[in-house]
Write a protein that holds these residues in place. Structure first.
Motif, short mmCIF file in Angstrom:
data_model
loop_
_atom_site.label_atom_id
_atom_site.label_comp_id
_atom_site.label_asym_id
_atom_site.label_seq_id
_atom_site.Cartn_x
_atom_site.Cartn_y
_atom_site.Cartn_z
N SER A 154 1.07 -1.59 -0.36
CA SER A 154 0.26 -0.10 0.35
C SER A 154 1.00 1.35 0.20
O SER A 154 0.59 2.56 0.33
N ALA A 155 2.11 1.55 0.00
CA ALA A 155 3.26 2.10 -0.11
C ALA A 155 2.75 3.60 -1.31
O ALA A 155 2.84 3.09 -2.33
N ILE A 156 2.94 4.59 -1.59
CA ILE A 156 3.08 5.53 -2.43
C ILE A 156 4.25 5.50 -3.07
O ILE A 156 3.37 5.97 -4.61
N ALA A 161 8.12 2.57 -6.22
CA ALA A 161 9.89 2.53 -6.32
C ALA A 161 10.26 2.85 -6.07
O ALA A 161 11.88 2.07 -5.82
N ALA A 162 10.70 3.78 -4.65
CA ALA A 162 11.63 3.87 -3.30
C ALA A 162 11.59 2.67 -2.65
O ALA A 162 12.92 2.49 -2.47
N VAL A 163 10.72 2.47 -2.43
CA VAL A 163 10.83 0.32 -1.35
C VAL A 163 11.06 -0.68 -2.11
O VAL A 163 12.14 -1.02 -1.36
N ALA A 190 7.71 2.34 4.71
CA ALA A 190 6.40 1.63 3.91
C ALA A 190 5.82 2.01 4.93
O ALA A 190 6.06 1.38 6.09
N PRO A 191 4.60 1.11 4.70
CA PRO A 191 3.08 0.85 5.58
C PRO A 191 3.36 -0.15 5.97
O PRO A 191 3.64 -1.12 5.88
N ASP A 192 3.30 -0.69 7.46
CA ASP A 192 3.22 -2.11 7.58
C ASP A 192 1.72 -2.08 8.02
O ASP A 192 0.68 -1.34 7.53
N LYS A 193 1.46 -3.98 8.50
CA LYS A 193 0.38 -3.92 8.52
C LYS A 193 -0.67 -3.07 9.36
O LYS A 193 -1.72 -2.87 8.94
N GLU A 213 0.86 1.81 -15.31
CA GLU A 213 1.39 2.44 -13.92
C GLU A 213 1.22 2.52 -12.47
O GLU A 213 2.22 2.66 -11.60
N GLU A 214 0.35 1.83 -12.38
CA GLU A 214 -0.43 1.05 -10.14
C GLU A 214 0.55 -0.47 -10.21
O GLU A 214 -0.06 -1.32 -9.31
N THR A 215 0.77 -0.75 -10.69
CA THR A 215 1.41 -2.33 -10.62
C THR A 215 3.35 -2.26 -11.27
O THR A 215 3.72 -1.94 -12.00
N PRO A 216 3.48 -3.13 -10.25
CA PRO A 216 4.90 -3.11 -10.00
C PRO A 216 5.02 -4.00 -11.71
O PRO A 216 4.60 -5.01 -12.27
#
Length: 399
Positions: free
Chosen positions: A91-93, A96-98, A171-174, A378-381
């Motif tokens: 769910s990170a915005i 790419a950085a993650v 990054a967001p955790d659970k 765009e929103e898919t790895p």
């Protein structure tokens, strides 16, 4: 922790179910029993049936350390609202950085893992899981891993059962992922069930006024307010939740539920038919608004990309018979979107070009199927896109 299934506590569940409540679950050790090989994990048939029924009555989400795609195929056709993988990092915005942070951590720990027998890295793109076999060198091995990860900026560690998870610290955790889902799905409260240390992030993150936290198994230090004695108790919890809303099911949901767990092949077919239906719907809207269908737009885009494209080559690119393409081209030429000319070397061959009128229509991309595909890409790895393309190509070859 109080035992949720004990008679004095059952009113708690009833009070929660009256609200607009979100049901959130971990998967391994929660919906599915823990197994020696992660690939073998699955819900028991009774659990799968109960979860399917519950998901037709409550908004349900899965928040897991696994890849989201891996979990989706283990859920059958249960209509879950969302699956968030990688301990919430999905769910990170700034994904790419993650990815960059996790890749740097992998380079730092890879030599250490290679030296330890029974240890291996599960690379999930947005997090890493270092699996290990407990033994006399385990403490030393984990200490080395912690020191190596500490050298990589913006990384964090989350311990699990015979696993050490490496995550991006920003990054967001659970807990963050569940809070985002609460807002997105417009729910007042959340019931979350988990079984290990990564799930403690949820129990700590949300206030008890909005969270009914349930930990599976003994955990004296847990911040969860309630517990289930063992993983098999999840069936009792699901059955209780089902009973509290058994009179709220719509006829359409009842028909869908009767299908049960479809299995992976039928579920893929269902998704493909849904996609085909939506493609036809969007194509009809394009024709009403722009004067061209989705297939005609694709033909024009290919011709614009390669001016003078031969009609036979275009038919091959579109995977249609030349006679089918002939009718489409006649309509596009008649409407002034394309023009055709005889090949100077072989007058039996037609060469195609897009007219200025056609080029203007192609610039109107808001309603196009292409724009929807581009937004999804765009929103898919990249790794998921490559897997999807490969799967579709292999399936197409077998038809």
């Amino acid at each position: 922790m109080k035992r949720l299934l004990a008679r004095p506590q059952r009113h708690v569940l009833e009070a929660f179910a009256r609200r607009r409540v979100l049901l959130a679950f971990d998967f391994d050790g929660t919906l599915a029993p823990l197994v020696a090989r992660a690939a073998d994990a699955s819900m028991r048939p009774r659990t799968a049936k109960l979860f399917n029924a519950v998901a037709h009555r409550y908004p349900c989400v899965i928040v897991t350390g696994r890849r989201a795609r891996d979990i989706r195929r283990r859920l059958g056709n249960a209509p879950v609202a969302a699956v968030v993988g990688n301990h919430g990092a999905d769910s990170a915005i700034n994904r790419a950085a993650v990815r960059r942070t996790v890749a740097a951590a992998r380079r730092a720990i890879a030599p250490i893992v290679e030296r330890e027998p029974g240890s291996w890295i599960e690379n999930k793109t947005y997090s890493l899981s270092v699996h290990f076999r407990p033994g006399p060198t385990t403490d030393r091995h984990l200490a080395q891993l912690r020191r190596a990860v500490a050298t990589v900026p913006k990384t964090g560690l989350v311990p699990g059962k015979n696993v050490l998870n490496v995550v991006a610290a920003d990054a967001p955790d659970k807990g963050g992922a569940v809070e985002q889902l609460l807002r997105a799905l417009r729910c007042d409260r959340v019931l979350f069930v988990g079984d290990d240390e990564t799930d403690e992030r949820v129990f700590r993150h949300l206030p008890t006024s909005r969270l009914l936290g349930i930990r599976i198994g003994p955990a004296p230090h847990s911040r969860a307010a309630y517990s289930l004695d063992r993983q098999s108790d999840i069936d009792t919890l699901l059955a209780m939740l089902l009973a509290l809303r058994d009179d709220e099911q719509t006829p359409a949901a009842a028909r869908q539920e009767q299908l049960g767990v479809l299995g992976e092949a039928l579920e893929i077919m269902r998704v493909l038919w849904s996609l085909d239906h939506r493609l036809h719907q969007r194509s009809k809207r394009m024709q009403r608004a722009l004067g061209i269908t989705g297939e005609q737009r694709l033909a024009m885009r290919l011709a614009l990309h390669a001016p003078g494209l031969a009609a036979g080559d275009l038919a091959a690119l579109l995977h249609v018979h030349p006679s089918t393409l002939t009718g489409m081209l006649k309509r596009l030429v008649a409407n002034g979107f394309m023009k055709s000319r005889a090949d100077t070397g072989d007058r039996r061959r037609l060469r195609l070009d897009v007219t200025p009128k056609g080029a203007r229509v192609l610039r109107e991309s808001g309603l196009s199927i292409e724009s929807a595909v581009a937004a999804t890409l765009e929103e898919t790895p990249d790794s998921e896109v490559a897997i999807a393309r490969s799967f579709l190509e292999r399936m197409s070859a077998k038809l």
